[in-house]
Design a protein around this motif. Sequence first.
Motif, PDB file in Angstrom:
ATOM      1  N   VAL A  31       0.836  -1.202   0.000  1.00 51.52           N
ATOM      2  CA  VAL A  31       0.000   0.000   0.000  1.00 51.52           C
ATOM      3  C   VAL A  31       0.871   1.252   0.000  1.00 51.52           C
ATOM      4  CG1 VAL A  31      -1.680   1.288   1.342  1.00 51.52           C
ATOM      5  CG2 VAL A  31      -1.938  -1.148   1.087  1.00 51.52           C
ATOM      6  N   TYR A  69      -7.612   1.415   2.284  1.00 51.86           N
ATOM      7  CA  TYR A  69      -6.820   0.185   2.276  1.00 51.86           C
ATOM      8  C   TYR A  69      -6.129  -0.028   3.612  1.00 51.86           C
ATOM      9  CZ  TYR A  69      -7.242  -1.227  -2.546  1.00 51.86           C
ATOM     10  OH  TYR A  69      -7.729  -1.679  -3.722  1.00 51.86           O
TER      11      TYR A  69
ATOM     12  N   THR B   5      -4.966  -4.262  -4.548  1.00 48.58           N
ATOM     13  CA  THR B   5      -4.170  -3.066  -4.846  1.00 48.58           C
ATOM     14  C   THR B   5      -3.717  -3.061  -6.303  1.00 48.58           C
ATOM     15  OG1 THR B   5      -2.139  -4.126  -4.151  1.00 48.58           O
ATOM     16  CG2 THR B   5      -3.320  -2.876  -2.503  1.00 48.58           C
ATOM     17  N   LEU B  49     -13.296  -3.780  -0.735  1.00 51.56           N
ATOM     18  CA  LEU B  49     -12.789  -3.930   0.618  1.00 51.56           C
ATOM     19  C   LEU B  49     -13.885  -4.376   1.568  1.00 51.56           C
ATOM     20  CD1 LEU B  49     -10.352  -0.941   0.656  1.00 51.56           C
ATOM     21  CD2 LEU B  49      -9.790  -3.336   0.646  1.00 51.56           C
TER      22      LEU B  49
END
Lengths: 166, 72
Positions: A31, A69, B5, B49
């Motif tokens: 991330v 995230y 991601t 998510l």
Amino acid sequence: MAEAAAFYILATLILGFGALVITAKSTVHSVLFLVADFLCVAALYVTLQAPFLAVIQVMVYAGGIVVLYLFVVMLVNLKRPPEAHSDPRRLGRLGVAMAAAVLAQLGAIFAVGWVKPAAVEGTLSPQNVEQIGRALYADYLIPFELASFLLLVAMIGAIILAKREL
Amino acid sequence: MITTTHYMVLLNAVNINLVAFSLQLQNVIGQVFAVFIVVVAAAEAAVGLGIILAFYRNKETVNIDEMNLLRW
């Protein structure tokens, strides 16, 4: 000359950070590399005369999505190592064949050599935000409203998915 | 988890392409389309998510190789 140098430096950085994102073992590292990647892409947008998108990139991607995230990474326990197993249904050969096809296409492009497209009469004004706003609210009003509706649906969906019991 | 991601990097690549064509063709529509892609990416990140969180509550894992509920 300076433009080309900026492009090549930024392209190298973007590709490097992108490779790090997908190869990083730890999700937190992945991330963080993603943040660096987004910021480099924002700088590239500035060199491409799209300052509005550069700001959006920093605010939405580097500011919003990455925080999302990180929240999920903290909520989810990633300490447990994944069970090592090789899935026999993975189509390794198909993947190699498709990569070879893409490589062949790239090779064909390089073999032919690219033609520099003719310069088009400039309608891209320095007032980038004004131009995008006019296009969004005049020509693309219905897609714009649909996009806002999509965001609303995504918000409700995320709440319903994440909430334990309603 | 890491897989999600990757989509962001993919969508960014598409956006760079659109903005580059927008500059080359001197047309702002490419940038407008890139804005819509940013919207879709944000929505996808939120829902994706949320799905990961819901899956983690049920199966105690976020490893994509262990997500085999729909396999027959």
